[in-house]
Design a protein around this motif. Structure first.
Motif, PDB file in Angstrom:
ATOM      1  N   PRO A 116      51.935 -33.420  88.889  1.00  0.00           N
ATOM      2  CA  PRO A 116      50.801 -32.506  89.085  1.00  0.00           C
ATOM      3  C   PRO A 116      50.510 -32.326  90.569  1.00  0.00           C
ATOM      4  N   LEU A 117      50.115 -31.120  90.957  1.00  0.00           N
ATOM      5  CA  LEU A 117      49.857 -30.842  92.360  1.00  0.00           C
ATOM      6  C   LEU A 117      48.702 -31.673  92.895  1.00  0.00           C
ATOM      7  N   TRP A 118      47.705 -31.963  92.054  1.00  0.00           N
ATOM      8  CA  TRP A 118      46.578 -32.768  92.525  1.00  0.00           C
ATOM      9  C   TRP A 118      47.043 -34.167  92.889  1.00  0.00           C
ATOM     10  N   LYS A 119      48.036 -34.670  92.164  1.00  0.00           N
ATOM     11  CA  LYS A 119      48.564 -36.005  92.453  1.00  0.00           C
ATOM     12  C   LYS A 119      49.325 -35.999  93.774  1.00  0.00           C
ATOM     13  N   LEU A 120      50.098 -34.940  94.017  1.00  0.00           N
ATOM     14  CA  LEU A 120      50.823 -34.815  95.277  1.00  0.00           C
ATOM     15  C   LEU A 120      49.852 -34.660  96.440  1.00  0.00           C
ATOM     16  N   PHE A 121      48.763 -33.907  96.208  1.00  0.00           N
ATOM     17  CA  PHE A 121      47.732 -33.751  97.240  1.00  0.00           C
ATOM     18  C   PHE A 121      47.099 -35.110  97.557  1.00  0.00           C
ATOM     19  N   ARG A 122      46.783 -35.868  96.526  1.00  0.00           N
ATOM     20  CA  ARG A 122      46.162 -37.191  96.717  1.00  0.00           C
ATOM     21  C   ARG A 122      47.091 -38.111  97.501  1.00  0.00           C
ATOM     22  N   GLN A 123      48.387 -38.091  97.166  1.00  0.00           N
ATOM     23  CA  GLN A 123      49.340 -38.933  97.873  1.00  0.00           C
ATOM     24  C   GLN A 123      49.423 -38.544  99.345  1.00  0.00           C
ATOM     25  N   GLY A 124      49.493 -37.251  99.609  1.00  0.00           N
ATOM     26  CA  GLY A 124      49.568 -36.784 100.995  1.00  0.00           C
ATOM     27  C   GLY A 124      48.315 -37.125 101.783  1.00  0.00           C
ATOM     28  N   LEU A 125      47.158 -37.034 101.130  1.00  0.00           N
ATOM     29  CA  LEU A 125      45.898 -37.351 101.803  1.00  0.00           C
ATOM     30  C   LEU A 125      45.838 -38.834 102.171  1.00  0.00           C
ATOM     31  N   ILE A 126      46.298 -39.682 101.254  1.00  0.00           N
ATOM     32  CA  ILE A 126      46.317 -41.123 101.539  1.00  0.00           C
ATOM     33  C   ILE A 126      47.247 -41.421 102.717  1.00  0.00           C
ATOM     34  N   VAL A 127      48.419 -40.775 102.721  1.00  0.00           N
ATOM     35  CA  VAL A 127      49.364 -40.973 103.826  1.00  0.00           C
ATOM     36  C   VAL A 127      48.741 -40.553 105.150  1.00  0.00           C
ATOM     37  N   ALA A 128      48.034 -39.412 105.143  1.00  0.00           N
ATOM     38  CA  ALA A 128      47.428 -38.903 106.373  1.00  0.00           C
ATOM     39  C   ALA A 128      46.297 -39.799 106.863  1.00  0.00           C
ATOM     40  N   VAL A 129      45.452 -40.236 105.944  1.00  0.00           N
ATOM     41  CA  VAL A 129      44.291 -41.046 106.320  1.00  0.00           C
ATOM     42  C   VAL A 129      44.710 -42.427 106.814  1.00  0.00           C
ATOM     43  N   LEU A 130      45.749 -43.008 106.185  1.00  0.00           N
ATOM     44  CA  LEU A 130      46.177 -44.361 106.532  1.00  0.00           C
ATOM     45  C   LEU A 130      47.203 -44.371 107.667  1.00  0.00           C
ATOM     46  N   ASN A 131      47.043 -43.451 108.611  1.00  0.00           N
ATOM     47  CA  ASN A 131      47.890 -43.429 109.797  1.00  0.00           C
ATOM     48  C   ASN A 131      46.996 -43.603 111.021  1.00  0.00           C
ATOM     49  N   PRO A 132      46.829 -44.835 111.506  1.00  0.00           N
ATOM     50  CA  PRO A 132      45.896 -45.068 112.612  1.00  0.00           C
ATOM     51  C   PRO A 132      46.294 -44.389 113.910  1.00  0.00           C
ATOM     52  N   LYS A 133      47.584 -44.100 114.086  1.00  0.00           N
ATOM     53  CA  LYS A 133      48.010 -43.422 115.311  1.00  0.00           C
ATOM     54  C   LYS A 133      47.414 -42.023 115.392  1.00  0.00           C
ATOM     55  N   VAL A 134      47.243 -41.372 114.237  1.00  0.00           N
ATOM     56  CA  VAL A 134      46.609 -40.050 114.226  1.00  0.00           C
ATOM     57  C   VAL A 134      45.137 -40.165 114.627  1.00  0.00           C
ATOM     58  N   ALA A 135      44.481 -41.211 114.117  1.00  0.00           N
ATOM     59  CA  ALA A 135      43.075 -41.429 114.465  1.00  0.00           C
ATOM     60  C   ALA A 135      42.912 -41.638 115.965  1.00  0.00           C
ATOM     61  N   LEU A 136      43.778 -42.455 116.549  1.00  0.00           N
ATOM     62  CA  LEU A 136      43.701 -42.704 117.982  1.00  0.00           C
ATOM     63  C   LEU A 136      44.065 -41.454 118.778  1.00  0.00           C
ATOM     64  N   PHE A 137      44.988 -40.654 118.264  1.00  0.00           N
ATOM     65  CA  PHE A 137      45.355 -39.412 118.947  1.00  0.00           C
ATOM     66  C   PHE A 137      44.155 -38.472 119.021  1.00  0.00           C
ATOM     67  N   PHE A 138      43.472 -38.277 117.902  1.00  0.00           N
ATOM     68  CA  PHE A 138      42.304 -37.397 117.898  1.00  0.00           C
ATOM     69  C   PHE A 138      41.230 -37.925 118.835  1.00  0.00           C
TER      70      PHE A 138
END
Length: 217
Positions: A116-138
Motif C-alpha cells: 500500500p502507498l501509505w505504508k511506503l510513505f510511512r517507511q520513507g518518512l521514518i527513514v527521513a526523520v531518523l537521519n540526524p545528518k539532515v537535522a544538523l544540515f538544516f
C-alpha cells in the motif's frame, strides 16, 4: 519577505537547486523505490522525504536539532535507529523478493501484490526523520541565509526550509518519472523484477550501513 531580501532569497534557491540535483541518499532511495516498485511507490517515497524535511525544518526553527549537535548520545541513538530500519527493510526485500504471488494472470503469468502507498510513505518518512545528518544540515545551513535583524527569525527559517523541501520534491519527482519507466519495462520479465528487488534490498542495506557509520561533522 519576512526580512529576507529578494536577492538573498534567489541566492538561497540557486544553492538549494544545486544541492538537490547532487545525487545523495534521498535520491538513491527514491530512485530504487521507483525502479523496483513503480512510480506510485516512488511518488509516495518522494512525498515522505519532503515531509521529513518539513519536520526537520520545524525542529531547526524550534532549536530541537541543537540537541543532536551537542549530545553525542542523542545523535548516536537516532543514527543507529535509522540505520537499523534501513537494514531491516533491505533484508525484508531480499527475503520476500519484493512482492508475493497472489493469483495467476490472464496470460498464464503471476500477478503480484503491491505494498500500500501509505505504508511506503510511512517507511520513507521514518527513514527521513531518523537521519540526524539532515537535522544538523538544516540547523547549520538555513540560518546562513536568514536575516537575524528581520521581523521574525523563526518564520524566516521555516520559509527557507519549506522552499528547500519544495525544490527537493520537484527534483525527486523527475527521478520518479525517469526511474519508474524501468519498473514498467521489467513488469513482464519476472527474472529482471526479482533482480531489481534484490538490488533494491542491497542498496537499502548499504545506505543503512553508511548512515550507521556517519560522523556528526
Amino acid at each position: 519577505m519576512l526580512g529576507i531580501g529578494l536577492e538573498q532569497y534567489m541566492m538561497f534557491m540557486a544553492a538549494v537547486l544545486l544541492l538537490n540535483l547532487t545525487p545523495g541518499p534521498d535520491m538513491i532511495y527514491v530512485a530504487t523505490r521507483s525502479a523496483a516498485q513503480g512510480r506510485g511507490a516512488g511518488l509516495a517515497s518522494a512525498l515522505a522525504i519532503a515531509c521529513g524535511g518539513v519536520l526537520h525544518t520545524c525542529a531547526a526553527a524550534l532549536g530541537l536539532s541543537a540537541v543532536l549537535m551537542h549530545s553525542a548520545l542523542a545523535y548516536d541513538l537516532v543514527r543507529w535507529a535509522g540505520a537499523a530500519y534501513l537494514v531491516w527493510m533491505g533484508l525484508k526485500m531480499l527475503r520476500s523478493g519484493g512482492a508475493k504471488k497472489v493469483m495467476a494472470g490472464a496470460n498464464g503469468g503471476t500477478v503480484h501484490e503491491r505494498e500500500p502507498l501509505w505504508k511506503l510513505f510511512r517507511q520513507g518518512l521514518i527513514v527521513a526523520v531518523l537521519n540526524p545528518k539532515v537535522a544538523l544540515f538544516f540547523l547549520s545551513f538555513l540560518p546562513q541565509f536568514a536575516n537575524p535583524n528581520g521581523e521574525n527569525f523563526t518564520a524566516q527559517l521555516v520559509l527557507l526550509g519549506l522552499s528547500f523541501c519544495m525544490s527537493g520534491f520537484l527534483v525527486l519527482l523527475g527521478v520518479v518519472l525517469c526511474c519508474g519507466a524501468v519498473r514498467t519495462f521489467a513488469a513482464g520479465r519476472p527474472g529482471l523484477h526479482r533482480f531489481q528487488n534484490s538490488l533494491t534490498g542491497g542498496i537499502f542495506i548499504t545506505l543503512g550501513i553508511c548512515l550507521g557509520f556517519a560522523k556528526r561533522s
